[in-house]
Design an enzyme around this catalytic site. Structure first.
Site, short mmCIF file in Angstrom:
data_model
loop_
_atom_site.label_atom_id
_atom_site.label_comp_id
_atom_site.label_asym_id
_atom_site.label_seq_id
_atom_site.Cartn_x
_atom_site.Cartn_y
_atom_site.Cartn_z
N GLU A 316 18.03 23.73 51.15
CA GLU A 316 16.60 23.56 50.90
C GLU A 316 16.09 24.15 49.58
O GLU A 316 15.16 24.95 49.57
CB GLU A 316 15.80 24.17 52.07
CG GLU A 316 16.08 23.49 53.39
CD GLU A 316 15.23 24.03 54.54
OE1 GLU A 316 14.62 23.19 55.23
OE2 GLU A 316 15.19 25.25 54.74
C1 ACM Z 1 18.70 25.24 57.46
O1 ACM Z 1 18.32 25.01 58.63
N1 ACM Z 1 17.83 25.25 56.48
C2 ACM Z 1 20.08 25.46 57.17
#
Ligand code: ACM
Length: 693
Positions: A316
């Site tokens: 992310e």
């Molecule tokens: C995640 O759930 N951002 C690995």
């Protein structure tokens, strides 16, 4: 007379067969079980002799076993001993010792034989003994002849070598004692990897001697000292569990920048993030300083954490700081780096070399999957099963976490149905299959505190543990639920608080008043699912928001609602057990009348008040369910008008209130629909007759 005799014989045979087939309360289910006859009594004279290879870790595993056995059976510290001679009630034989640092793929198999005269546990390694002792522990229970384990022979080994639980200690700090009791829970269900998510935007949780501003400025004082980390690693090792640290980079890293803003891609200053979500701050992948820092830091942590694997996160990264930074843009042009994903791949390549230089194997979330990286790295698949299959096809080893996100509040059955070898990974070659190492349940911590984390992890994680350990064909959901409850109760003896924290939390909500009305409601609700907790929040939640509401006390999966649904299903199908309708009626009446009891408490506590609309819905549903049963019992078909009024109410009751869902709604809907269905009267007559038998 002869008929009676035949009936009697058949009845005895049935009882005998039932006793023989009584489900063993084992989870995970072993690979092979052969039942014998008789049982081994486990009384205070029980003793254990270690007959094969001896090492301190084995001795410790046996001490832990005896301690757990005493706790579970209510025995005293002087009961049951390790024998000094070669004889004992249980003979333990390990062929060889274990590796100095537990390794991926070490032999965990064992052979357990229990007879009325004694038991034998043989394993190639100490690790196999550790697993076999957990099986034995689950087999001992009170019988008419005292505590005992049934005679049987078990040959067992895990399906996957990597069976993990990740705990996010970044978003909310989870104290050491809570970590330890969860390690006990993991050992009980044969999980072997504790993935410790140690840094997040909201907190940096490990003492760094090289860069002390990481924990001093990035943690609100809530971090683990290096001594505490070593203590956890030793504790885990005694239980056959590897500890893998995760330091998430280049994103999810705001807390690093509070003390070291020069690592970031925008100037700062930075503060510990309090909100939830994906944020802009990310390390600057174009500065050599970043890699010097990471080299020192990873070097320090690589020494602290002995495991072969080192998790760098990698998930992310939104790239906004990179887009806004002229120097980074210039670097990308100069190096022909086209996209932010390419820039992150460049960062990962640099970090991988550092991790490797310090003797470790890099693991990261599926965003890091890029062909530039060496095949030694491991991919943890979280965005879908495709990335796991893709990694395996490209020659990378991988783990599955998509489908095992226990923060999403799914029922155990939903996680249980997910298999690392299914979906996109169903048609891999045997070689590709062998790259799938297993999986991990992930406890993301936006809404967990030391008080309720156990109830978010357990007992559902036991079902996931079975998916990772047991043969692929162990899939029967009813059997899983039958075994999950006794396992859950056994975990109580290890000190896990998934059951025991419930009542105190409810008592706090009622300001100390009688909790029975609140409990009747809380027993049949579940927190909203997936990521709707953010969307339905009354005010934007942060890491400082108290976790003391009904939604924080309520279990992720309501056993009461599941049992009610099963009864209603049997009833509507015309196959209820005797007494089912009476039970359904009693529950519906309890719910109908509950609002009157709860109402006065709402005037005294804001936390009860919030749940009142939910309670009103429960009350209405109770009344509607009873009315539906009356129609059915009187052989009268409910009118279409009544049905549509009730179904409109049902639709309202499906909506979350106070971020909670009433889990009895679908079952009540079934009763309403049955009462208005053609032929309802005939079906119900059959039901009444069978109920009276
Ligand atoms: C995640 O759930 N951002 C690995």
């Amino acid at each position: 007379m002869r008929t009676m005799l035949v009936v009697l014989v058949m009845y005895s045979l049935a009882v005998f067969a039932e006793a023989q087939n009584a489900p063993l309360n084992l989870m995970p289910m072993p690979a092979s079980i052969k039942m014998g006859s008789g049982q081994l009594v486990v009384d205070p004279s029980f003793s254990i002799a270690i007959t094969g290879h001896k090492e301190p870790r084995l001795q410790r595993a046996v001490e832990i076993f005896l301690n757990d056995l005493r706790r579970q059976n209510g025995m005293l510290p002087l009961d049951m001993k390790i024998s000094n001679s070669a004889t004992g009630t249980l003979l333990i034989h390990a062929e060889s010792g274990s590796k100095g640092v537990q390794e991926l793929g070490e032999d965990e198999s064992y052979h357990l034989e229990i007879a009325s005269s004694g038991a034998k546990l043989d394993a190639p390694t100490t690790l196999g003994v550790t697993r076999g002792l957990q099986t034995l522990l689950q087999l001992v229970q009170a019988t008419p002849a005292g505590f005992a384990a049934p005679s049987l022979t078990i040959d067992d080994k895990p399906r996957f070598p990597w069976r993990g639980l990740m705990i996010d200690c970044g978003r909310h700090f989870i104290p050491l004692d809570v970590i330890k009791r969860n390690l006990d829970g993991m050992a009980a269900v044969k999980l072997n990897v504790f993935h410790w998510h140690l840094s997040e935007n909201q907190g940096f949780r490990v003492e760094s001697k090289k860069f002390p501003k990481l924990h001093e400025m990035g943690s609100d004082g809530l971090y683990y000292t290096q001594d505490e980390v070593r203590d956890v690693i030793a504790y885990a090792r005694e239980r056959g569990i590897r500890v893998i640290p995760e330091f998430d980079m280049p994103g999810h890293s705001t807390s690093w920048f509070v003390g070291y803003a020069d690592l970031a891609s925008a100037p700062g200053p930075y503060q510990i993030e309090r909100k939830w979500g994906v944020f802009d701050p990310a390390m600057d992948p174009t500065k050599e300083h970043t890699y010097h820092f990471l080299d020192e830091f990873i070097g320090e942590m690589a020494k602290l954490f002995p495991d072969q694997f080192f998790h760098i996160g990698g998930d992310e990264v939104n790239g906004k700081q990179w887009d806004a930074n002229g120097k980074i843009q210039e670097f990308m042009r100069a190096h022909n780096i086209k996209t932010n994903q390419d820039l992150q791949a460049y960062f990962n390549q640099r970090v991988q070399k550092i991790v490797s230089k310090h003797g470790k194997t890099m693991i990261g979330w599926d965003e890091i999957l890029r062909p530039e990286l060496p095949k030694s790295i491991v991919i943890q698949s979280w965005r879908g099963q495709e990335s796991l299959a893709q990694a395996a096809k490209l020659g990378y080893r991988g783990l599955l976490s998509h489908g095992y996100y226990i923060d999403l509040m799914w029922p155990a059955s939903q996680h249980y149905a997910v298999d690392p070898m299914s979906d996109a990974a169903a048609n891999l070659s045997p070689e590709e299959n062998s790259r799938i190492l297993g999986g991990e349940a992930t406890m993301w911590a936006e809404y967990v505190s030391p008080e309720n984390i156990d109830s978010r992890i357990w007992p559902r994680t036991a079902a996931i543990a079975e998916r990772f350990w047991s043969p692929q064909n162990v899939r029967d959901v009813n059997s899983m639920y039958q075994r999950l409850e006794p396992i859950s109760h056994r975990l109580d003896f290890l000190g896990l608080t998934h059951n025991t924290s419930y009542v105190p939390m409810l008592r706090r909500i009622t300001a100390g008043d009688d909790i029975s009305a609140l409990k009747a409601l809380a027993d049949v609700v579940e927190p909203v699912k997936d990521y709707t907790r953010e969307q339905t929040a009354p005010a934007e939640p942060t890491s400082l928001t108290p976790l003391n509401r009904v939604v924080d006390a309520a279990r992720p999966e309501s056993d009461a609602a599941r049992r009610f649904s099963e009864m209603v299903d049997a009833f509507v199908a015309g196959k209820p057990r005797p007494g089912t309708e009476m039970q359904i009626r009693a529950l519906l009446a309890r719910w109908r009348d509950n609002q009157v009891e709860l109402q006065p408490l709402a005037e005294k506590s804001f936390l009860v008040k919030e749940a009142l609309p939910l309670s009103q819905n429960l009350s209405t549903l109770g009344a509607a369910g009873l009315a539906a049963l009356d129609y059915l019992d009187h052989g009268e078909r409910a009118s279409e008008q009544w049905k549509s009024q009730q179904l409109a109410m049902v639709e309202q009751a499906k909506k979350p209130q106070a971020q909670l869902l009433l889990m009895i709604v679908p079952a009540v809907q079934k009763l309403i629909e049955a009462s208005a269905a053609p032929g309802a009267a005939t079906a119900s007559n059959r039901v009444i007759l069978s109920d009276q038998r």
